[in-house]
Design a protein around this motif. Structure first.
Motif, PDB file in Angstrom:
ATOM      1  N   CYS A   1      -6.006  -5.405  -3.259  1.00  9.86           N
ATOM      2  CA  CYS A   1      -4.924  -5.179  -2.294  1.00  9.86           C
ATOM      3  C   CYS A   1      -5.533  -4.630  -1.010  1.00  9.86           C
ATOM      4  O   CYS A   1      -5.329  -3.464  -0.655  1.00  9.86           O
ATOM      5  CB  CYS A   1      -3.903  -4.195  -2.870  1.00  9.86           C
ATOM      6  N   ALA A   2      -6.309  -5.441  -0.344  1.00  4.06           N
ATOM      7  CA  ALA A   2      -6.996  -5.013   0.866  1.00  4.06           C
ATOM      8  C   ALA A   2      -7.421  -6.240   1.643  1.00  4.06           C
ATOM      9  O   ALA A   2      -7.350  -7.367   1.145  1.00  4.06           O
ATOM     10  CB  ALA A   2      -8.212  -4.148   0.513  1.00  4.06           C
ATOM     11  N   ASP A   3      -7.857  -6.016   2.850  1.00  2.02           N
ATOM     12  CA  ASP A   3      -8.396  -7.082   3.677  1.00  2.02           C
ATOM     13  C   ASP A   3      -9.837  -7.328   3.238  1.00  2.02           C
ATOM     14  O   ASP A   3     -10.725  -6.522   3.509  1.00  2.02           O
ATOM     15  CB  ASP A   3      -8.342  -6.664   5.142  1.00  2.02           C
TER      16      ASP A   3
ATOM     17  N   PHE B   1      -3.860   2.875  -5.210  1.00  3.86           N
ATOM     18  CA  PHE B   1      -5.060   2.069  -5.037  1.00  3.86           C
ATOM     19  C   PHE B   1      -6.133   2.635  -5.959  1.00  3.86           C
ATOM     20  O   PHE B   1      -6.799   3.599  -5.638  1.00  3.86           O
ATOM     21  CB  PHE B   1      -5.523   2.137  -3.581  1.00  3.86           C
TER      22      PHE B   1
ATOM     23  N   TRP C   1     -13.126  -2.030  -3.111  1.00  8.24           N
ATOM     24  CA  TRP C   1     -11.746  -2.469  -2.848  1.00  8.24           C
ATOM     25  C   TRP C   1     -10.763  -1.838  -3.824  1.00  8.24           C
ATOM     26  O   TRP C   1     -11.078  -1.636  -4.995  1.00  8.24           O
ATOM     27  CB  TRP C   1     -11.628  -3.990  -2.949  1.00  8.24           C
TER      28      TRP C   1
ATOM     29  N   SER D   1       0.817  -1.208   0.000  1.00  7.13           N
ATOM     30  CA  SER D   1       0.000   0.000   0.000  1.00  7.13           C
ATOM     31  C   SER D   1       0.850   1.258   0.000  1.00  7.13           C
ATOM     32  O   SER D   1       0.364   2.331  -0.322  1.00  7.13           O
ATOM     33  CB  SER D   1      -0.913  -0.016   1.229  1.00  7.13           C
TER      34      SER D   1
END
Length: 332
Positions: free
Chosen positions: A209-211, A26, A186, A21
């Motif tokens: 690229c995230a939870d 993003f 996301w 990140s």
């Protein structure tokens, strides 16, 4: 320290670290790349032949069901209204994936716009949920028709059938709405290559690229709760139906009544068995070959829409007789 979210519906660790990140923008991608069936690229043209035949039979069969029910006044009953809902759902479900899949197989056109991908995702999952709801409605209709035959017309009036249909549509539309909403939320900062032949929900969000645990928990909860609840209601309905059937005094009456339910049972099994297999493969099938899993996922969406009109056309006497009269009249 690295954060490695676990994807509940696909059953493996998603390789994401917080350091990504700090180095990558993003942003939502403009397009995704669909791989088709990874590992079987050389056979894409050959694979497309049975898929194309299945789709053609699904289109022909479901439009035939809709046409027969429309022109035959004696079929204007709850059972056939629900059957028409199933036919419409099958047509939309199969059409949501096959045209793009054929463009991948025939033209190597792998790109799909981000918004189009999310739209396809929504339609696939929305109409899958609707089909499950339609099966519950059809089981209810069979229960009332067999266990309370004298009250069937007063219980399942046109108004009640309309409300049931509306509830099925709203349930599918609302429950699946968070899928594309969360997927659009996301950030995507790595590859945009989807190892699938269509925009399946978890295949898309695991690229983020995230939870993504929110998406994972929600999709798993919806899948298990809907399948469990719907299958429970169908099972309870058919237990009562079978009890009523086997309490009939005459053997020929038992066989005739059982025959009216056999087509519905075949359709239910054709839908839920591949659905359960696909769901369990997502969760526990780390050792299942990717191309095999994708083939099963494609068959799950394409084969039932082909089988439904065939099963109902052959097993339902009223539809079969009306179809035969139609062709006999044209022949004379």
């Amino acid at each position: 320290m690295k954060e490695t979210p676990f994807c509940l519906t696909c059953g493996h660790i998603l390789p994401y670290s917080m350091s990504d990140s700090n180095t990558t923008d993003f942003t939502n991608p403009s397009t995704f790349i669909l791989m088709g069936i990874p590992g079987l690229e050389a056979a894409h043209v050959w694979i497309s032949i049975p898929f194309c035949m299945i789709y053609a039979l699904a289109i022909l069969g479901n439009f035939t069901i809709l046409f027969i029910v429309k022109i035959e006044p004696s079929l204007h009953e709850p059972m056939y209204y629900f059957l028409c809902m199933l036919a419409v759902s099958d047509l939309i479900l199969s059409t949501s994936i096959l045209p793009k899949m054929l463009s991948i197989f025939w033209l190597n056109s792998r790109e799909i716009d981000f918004s189009a991908c999310l739209t396809q995702m929504y339609f696939i999952h929305c109409f899958s949920v609707m089909e499950s709801g339609i099966f519950v409605a059809m089981a209810l209709d069979r229960y009332v028709a067999i266990c309370h035959p004298l009250r069937h017309s007063t219980i399942l009036t046109n108004s009640v059938v309309s409300k049931i249909g509306l509830a099925v549509v709203l349930r599918g539309s609302v429950l699946v709405l968070p899928f594309p909403f969360l997927a659009r939320r996301w950030p995507y900062c790595r590859t945009t290559i989807i190892s699938h032949s269509y925009c399946e929900h978890i295949a898309v969000v695991k690229l983020a690229c995230a939870d993504i645990r929110v998406s994972s928990y929600y999709s798993l909860s919806v899948a298990f709760c809907l399948i469990s609840l719907d299958f429970f209601f169908i099972t309870v309905s058919y237990i009562q139906i079978l009890r009523a059937i086997f309490s009939l005094p005459r053997r020929d009456a038992r066989l005739k009544t059982l025959g009216t339910c056999s087509s519905h049972l075949c359709v239910i099994l054709a839908f839920y068995i591949p659905a359960l297999f696909s769901l369990l493969t997502h969760r526990f099938g780390q050792n299942v070959a990717l191309h095999f899993h994708i083939l099963i996922a494609n068959a799950y969406l394409l084969v039932p829409p082909m089988l439904h009109p065939i099963i109902y056309g052959v097993r339902t006497k009223q539809i079969w007789d009306r179809l035969l009269r139609l062709f006999t009249h044209k022949g004379t």
